[in-house]
Write a protein that holds these residues in place. Structure first.
Motif, PDB file in Angstrom:
ATOM      1  N   ASP A   1      20.742  -5.928   1.772  1.00  0.00           N
ATOM      2  CA  ASP A   1      22.130  -6.293   1.475  1.00  0.00           C
ATOM      3  C   ASP A   1      22.248  -7.767   1.099  1.00  0.00           C
ATOM      4  O   ASP A   1      23.020  -8.130   0.194  1.00  0.00           O
ATOM      5  CB  ASP A   1      23.014  -5.991   2.678  1.00  0.00           C
ATOM      6  CG  ASP A   1      23.121  -4.503   2.957  1.00  0.00           C
ATOM      7  OD1 ASP A   1      22.806  -3.715   2.038  1.00  0.00           O
ATOM      8  OD2 ASP A   1      23.485  -4.122   4.089  1.00  0.00           O
TER       9      ASP A   1
ATOM     10  N   ASP B   1      26.275   4.409   2.578  1.00  0.00           N
ATOM     11  CA  ASP B   1      26.418   4.965   3.915  1.00  0.00           C
ATOM     12  C   ASP B   1      26.075   3.890   4.940  1.00  0.00           C
ATOM     13  O   ASP B   1      24.979   3.311   4.926  1.00  0.00           O
ATOM     14  CB  ASP B   1      25.497   6.168   4.087  1.00  0.00           C
ATOM     15  CG  ASP B   1      25.867   6.998   5.314  1.00  0.00           C
ATOM     16  OD1 ASP B   1      26.396   6.413   6.278  1.00  0.00           O
ATOM     17  OD2 ASP B   1      25.629   8.218   5.302  1.00  0.00           O
ATOM     18  N   ALA B   2      27.035   3.606   5.832  1.00  0.00           N
ATOM     19  CA  ALA B   2      26.826   2.550   6.822  1.00  0.00           C
ATOM     20  C   ALA B   2      25.687   2.848   7.778  1.00  0.00           C
ATOM     21  O   ALA B   2      25.131   1.943   8.413  1.00  0.00           O
ATOM     22  CB  ALA B   2      28.121   2.312   7.610  1.00  0.00           C
ATOM     23  N   ARG B   3      25.300   4.093   7.909  1.00  0.00           N
ATOM     24  CA  ARG B   3      24.222   4.442   8.832  1.00  0.00           C
ATOM     25  C   ARG B   3      22.874   3.918   8.353  1.00  0.00           C
ATOM     26  O   ARG B   3      21.957   3.761   9.143  1.00  0.00           O
ATOM     27  CB  ARG B   3      24.148   5.959   8.996  1.00  0.00           C
ATOM     28  CG  ARG B   3      25.378   6.564   9.664  1.00  0.00           C
ATOM     29  CD  ARG B   3      25.256   8.077   9.715  1.00  0.00           C
ATOM     30  NE  ARG B   3      25.169   8.647   8.373  1.00  0.00           N
ATOM     31  CZ  ARG B   3      24.955   9.942   8.130  1.00  0.00           C
ATOM     32  NH1 ARG B   3      24.766  10.774   9.138  1.00  0.00           N
ATOM     33  NH2 ARG B   3      24.903  10.375   6.889  1.00  0.00           N
TER      34      ARG B   3
ATOM     35  N   HIS C   1      22.263   0.937   6.859  1.00  0.00           N
ATOM     36  CA  HIS C   1      22.445  -0.471   6.561  1.00  0.00           C
ATOM     37  C   HIS C   1      21.130  -1.233   6.782  1.00  0.00           C
ATOM     38  O   HIS C   1      20.474  -1.084   7.822  1.00  0.00           O
ATOM     39  CB  HIS C   1      23.551  -1.045   7.459  1.00  0.00           C
ATOM     40  CG  HIS C   1      23.720  -2.519   7.337  1.00  0.00           C
ATOM     41  ND1 HIS C   1      24.345  -3.100   6.266  1.00  0.00           N
ATOM     42  CD2 HIS C   1      23.322  -3.540   8.153  1.00  0.00           C
ATOM     43  CE1 HIS C   1      24.348  -4.416   6.430  1.00  0.00           C
ATOM     44  NE2 HIS C   1      23.734  -4.709   7.558  1.00  0.00           N
TER      45      HIS C   1
END
Length: 262
Positions: free
Chosen positions: A195, A186-188, A190
């Motif tokens: 990463d 989920d990009a929320r 990040h």
């Protein structure tokens, strides 16, 4: 010991006592959304599903109950249930189910269950069949009659037939191997540090895979050269074999040094 105790309590005088698989643990097969199923399925489909579930439940000494109206917007209302000829309202089914679970958890099978609903075997009604009260003879097989003294092989064949009949009427809309699965990022949520660390580890893993593949190719080439030189006589063949072994050893040492550096 648990299996023997369960068989003695539930099936001591039952005609199917030698054909039922007792696990020693109380099993409850709860079929939910019965109200929606009744509204969307014809009587023949209800019969096939009911017989299939009855066969599975009885063969494993499990309790079988139908439940419906668990959601506030359930399709089977009180008026709709009465109009459809259903004898028991959704709330009665839930209350009876709660009594069953409470008895199995806190009391056990040694005492009689205080259920307020009698056993229900009619496929047009919400099923409620306590363990040990059904019979293979009453369920029957879908294609051929059940023999007077069925064997374990006949019971297994009957189960396969009912499952196949149910799958034919209610096919899986999507094969299991084609269902979407796996973790979705989920990009929320990040996180740059996480990463970056993950990217470094993936790059290191990919580099290690390439190195291993290169070593395997070198070893395969060395074995091929050794096999080609084996028929030849003289010290030349021995020198080729030693060279191939040395190439394989040096390649393995190179992989270990590079992994240690990472």
């Amino acid at each position: 010991q648990l299996r023997t105790r369960q068989r003695a309590k539930l099936l001591s005088q039952h005609e199917d006592k030698d054909l039922v698989n007792c696990s020693g643990v109380s099993l409850v097969l709860a079929a939910t959304k019965w109200d929606s199923f009744m509204d969307s399925t014809d009587p023949e489909g209800q019969r096939v599903m009911a017989r299939t579930l009855r066969w599975l439940a009885h063969s494993n000494a499990a309790h079988l109950v139908y439940l419906g109206g668990l959601q506030p917007g359930g399709s089977l209302s009180l008026a709709g249930a009465a109009a459809s000829g259903v004898k028991h309202q959704p709330q009665q089914l839930v209350d009876n189910f709660s009594r069953l679970l409470n008895h199995l958890i806190f009391v056990g099978i040694d005492r009689k269950m205080p259920l307020k609903m009698p056993p229900q075997f009619d496929h047009l009604q919400p099923l409620m069949i306590p363990a040990g009260q059904d019979k293979f003879r009453d369920i029957g097989r879908p294609n051929i009659p059940l023999s007077a003294s069925p064997t374990a092989a006949e019971i297994a064949a009957g189960q396969q037939e009912w499952v196949a009949a149910a799958q034919q009427l209610f096919p899986n809309p999507k094969p299991r191997e084609q269902r979407e699965s796996g973790f979705v990022m989920d990009a929320r949520y990040h996180e740059e540090d996480v990463d970056n660390a993950r990217a470094r580890r993936e790059a290191a893993l990919e580099a290690y895979r390439r190195e291993v593949e290169a070593i395997k190719r070198q070893e395969a080439l060395a074995r091929k050269q050794k096999a080609a030189a084996a028929p030849a006589a003289g010290p030349g063949a021995g020198g080729t074999a030693q060279a191939g072994a040395a190439a394989g050893a040096s390649g393995q040492q190179q992989v270990r040094r590079q992994r240690g550096a990472q």
